[in-house]
Write a protein that holds these residues in place. Structure first.
Motif, mmCIF file in Angstrom:
data_model
loop_
_atom_site.group_PDB
_atom_site.id
_atom_site.type_symbol
_atom_site.label_atom_id
_atom_site.label_comp_id
_atom_site.label_asym_id
_atom_site.label_seq_id
_atom_site.Cartn_x
_atom_site.Cartn_y
_atom_site.Cartn_z
ATOM 1 N N GLN A 66 1.421 14.442 10.451
ATOM 2 C CA GLN A 66 1.219 13.162 9.782
ATOM 3 C C GLN A 66 0.571 13.400 8.427
ATOM 4 O O GLN A 66 -0.641 13.331 8.284
ATOM 5 C CB GLN A 66 0.325 12.268 10.651
ATOM 6 C CG GLN A 66 0.154 10.846 10.159
ATOM 7 C CD GLN A 66 1.418 10.033 10.259
ATOM 8 O OE1 GLN A 66 2.233 10.059 9.350
ATOM 9 N NE2 GLN A 66 1.608 9.327 11.342
ATOM 10 N N ALA A 112 10.555 2.461 4.735
ATOM 11 C CA ALA A 112 10.758 3.427 5.814
ATOM 12 C C ALA A 112 9.694 4.523 5.781
ATOM 13 O O ALA A 112 9.198 4.955 6.832
ATOM 14 C CB ALA A 112 12.157 4.043 5.705
ATOM 15 N N PHE A 113 9.329 4.979 4.581
ATOM 16 C CA PHE A 113 8.330 6.045 4.455
ATOM 17 C C PHE A 113 6.964 5.573 4.933
ATOM 18 O O PHE A 113 6.265 6.295 5.653
ATOM 19 C CB PHE A 113 8.260 6.497 3.000
ATOM 20 C CG PHE A 113 7.253 7.591 2.758
ATOM 21 C CD1 PHE A 113 7.580 8.913 3.025
ATOM 22 C CD2 PHE A 113 5.988 7.305 2.275
ATOM 23 C CE1 PHE A 113 6.652 9.929 2.815
ATOM 24 C CE2 PHE A 113 5.059 8.308 2.053
ATOM 25 C CZ PHE A 113 5.391 9.623 2.323
ATOM 26 N N ALA A 153 6.279 3.291 7.073
ATOM 27 C CA ALA A 153 6.279 3.127 8.529
ATOM 28 C C ALA A 153 6.036 4.455 9.224
ATOM 29 O O ALA A 153 5.365 4.523 10.261
ATOM 30 C CB ALA A 153 7.601 2.511 8.985
ATOM 31 N N ALA A 154 6.558 5.537 8.644
ATOM 32 C CA ALA A 154 6.414 6.859 9.256
ATOM 33 C C ALA A 154 5.138 7.569 8.815
ATOM 34 O O ALA A 154 4.567 8.351 9.584
ATOM 35 C CB ALA A 154 7.635 7.721 8.926
ATOM 36 N N TYR A 155 4.685 7.313 7.579
ATOM 37 C CA TYR A 155 3.525 8.026 7.024
ATOM 38 C C TYR A 155 2.542 7.027 6.408
ATOM 39 O O TYR A 155 2.399 6.949 5.179
ATOM 40 C CB TYR A 155 3.983 9.044 5.976
ATOM 41 C CG TYR A 155 5.023 10.006 6.489
ATOM 42 C CD1 TYR A 155 4.656 11.104 7.268
ATOM 43 C CD2 TYR A 155 6.376 9.821 6.213
ATOM 44 C CE1 TYR A 155 5.608 11.983 7.756
ATOM 45 C CE2 TYR A 155 7.333 10.698 6.699
ATOM 46 C CZ TYR A 155 6.939 11.773 7.469
ATOM 47 O OH TYR A 155 7.884 12.650 7.948
ATOM 48 N N ALA A 171 8.435 14.974 2.547
ATOM 49 C CA ALA A 171 8.794 13.936 3.515
ATOM 50 C C ALA A 171 9.445 12.745 2.815
ATOM 51 O O ALA A 171 10.407 12.157 3.324
ATOM 52 C CB ALA A 171 7.558 13.494 4.293
ATOM 53 N N VAL A 191 13.213 11.109 3.408
ATOM 54 C CA VAL A 191 13.493 9.687 3.664
ATOM 55 C C VAL A 191 14.506 9.169 2.638
ATOM 56 O O VAL A 191 15.411 8.398 2.982
ATOM 57 C CB VAL A 191 12.190 8.853 3.624
ATOM 58 C CG1 VAL A 191 12.495 7.367 3.776
ATOM 59 C CG2 VAL A 191 11.245 9.296 4.741
#
Length: 291
Positions: free
Chosen positions: A88, A112-113, A115-117, A281, A285
């Protein structure tokens, strides 16, 4: 004692044997024995005695274990942090993009980024291609996103995907089925964006190859969004990349062209690549937007 000595020493104290310490550290038992022997020589003490085939810590070992416990805890915290950062990433990214991409590709990518990071903060700037390249070289940006950027010493680029060039007209336009021939386009009212940027240069080269570069446009806008706004009002037809065509507020009609053209979307960094996992990352994405 060195850090490796302390690590092995603690593993033996916690497990009570060389073999279990080796399993805990994911190394061989001879390796643990060798480090333990070196640790005892370095401090000039016997840390363990063998009693009935088992390791028995000496009084000195118990005192050392108590004193080095805080250090070992700190080492464990560092490992946990490194592991979490790998899974993370966190930090801050400065991202530059073309204005049209700032209204089309980048918002969905950031969504989207994040939400993931969620622990990575972002600063988004919109600039034209040359400004993006200069900002990377002066380290004002970590990453830039552009269409068909020119080669520049000190800048590395990777193509993320391609977007087609389309013909843009007013919302109430009712085009015939099938692609619009470029010859038909330039023989009517059409809006040029000039050739001062990579997309305009791509279109200009295509028209030249077809012998159509002698046709004078109705309007030369030189900016994509002005060309799109004019096309939306029926002043003429404009050739734009599909991302730009979809990015404006006014509704338009889009139609494929013949022969087909496409433009590459590129991630740009300084030579040597991204310096952070968060940056890599974000590029991943971005690339997923084209899959």
């Amino acid at each position: 004692m060195r850090l490796r000595h302390i690590e092995v020493f603690h593993a033996i104290m916690r497990t009570g044997s060389l073999s279990k310490a080796a399993e805990l550290l994911c190394v061989s038992q001879p390796a643990v024995s060798k480090v333990l022997a070196h640790a005892e020589r370095s401090v000039g003490l016997t840390l363990f005695n063998r009693v009935h085939g088992r390791l028995q810590p000496t009084r000195e070992a118990e005192l050392l274990f108590s004193e080095t416990q805080k250090l070992q805890t700190s080492l464990d915290s560092i490992r946990d942090l490194a592991r979490n950062l790998a899974l993370q990433p966190e930090g801050h990214l400065r991202i530059g993009c073309l204005p049209s991409l700032g209204l089309s590709l980048i918002p969905s990518t950031v969504e989207a980024f994040r939400a993931a990071y969620p622990r990575v903060s972002l600063k988004i700037q919109t600039r034209h291609t040359e400004e993006l390249l200069n900002a990377l070289l002066t380290r004002d940006l970590d990453l830039a996103v552009a269409l068909n950027p020119p080669a520049r010493p000190g800048i590395a680029s990777v193509e993320l995907g391609r977007t087609p060039v389309v013909c843009v007209g007013p919302r109430d336009d009712n085009p015939a089925a099938g692609p619009l021939a470029l010859q038909t386009l330039v023989e009517g009212d059409w809006i040029s964006i000039g050739n001062v940027d990579p997309l305009g240069e791509l279109i200009g080269n295509a028209l030249h190859a077809l012998g159509l570069d002698g046709h004078v446009p109705t309007v030369e806008a030189q900016t994509w969004h002005v060309a799109r706004a004019l096309a939306a009002r029926g002043i003429g037809y404009a050739l734009l990349d599909e991302l730009t065509a979809k990015s404006g507020a006014e509704a338009v009609t889009m139609r494929p062209i013949a022969p087909p053209l496409s433009v590459g979307v590129y991630a740009l960094t300084r030579d040597g690549g991204m310096a952070s996992r968060a940056g890599n990352a974000f590029v991943d994405v971005l690339r997923a937007r084209f899959v």
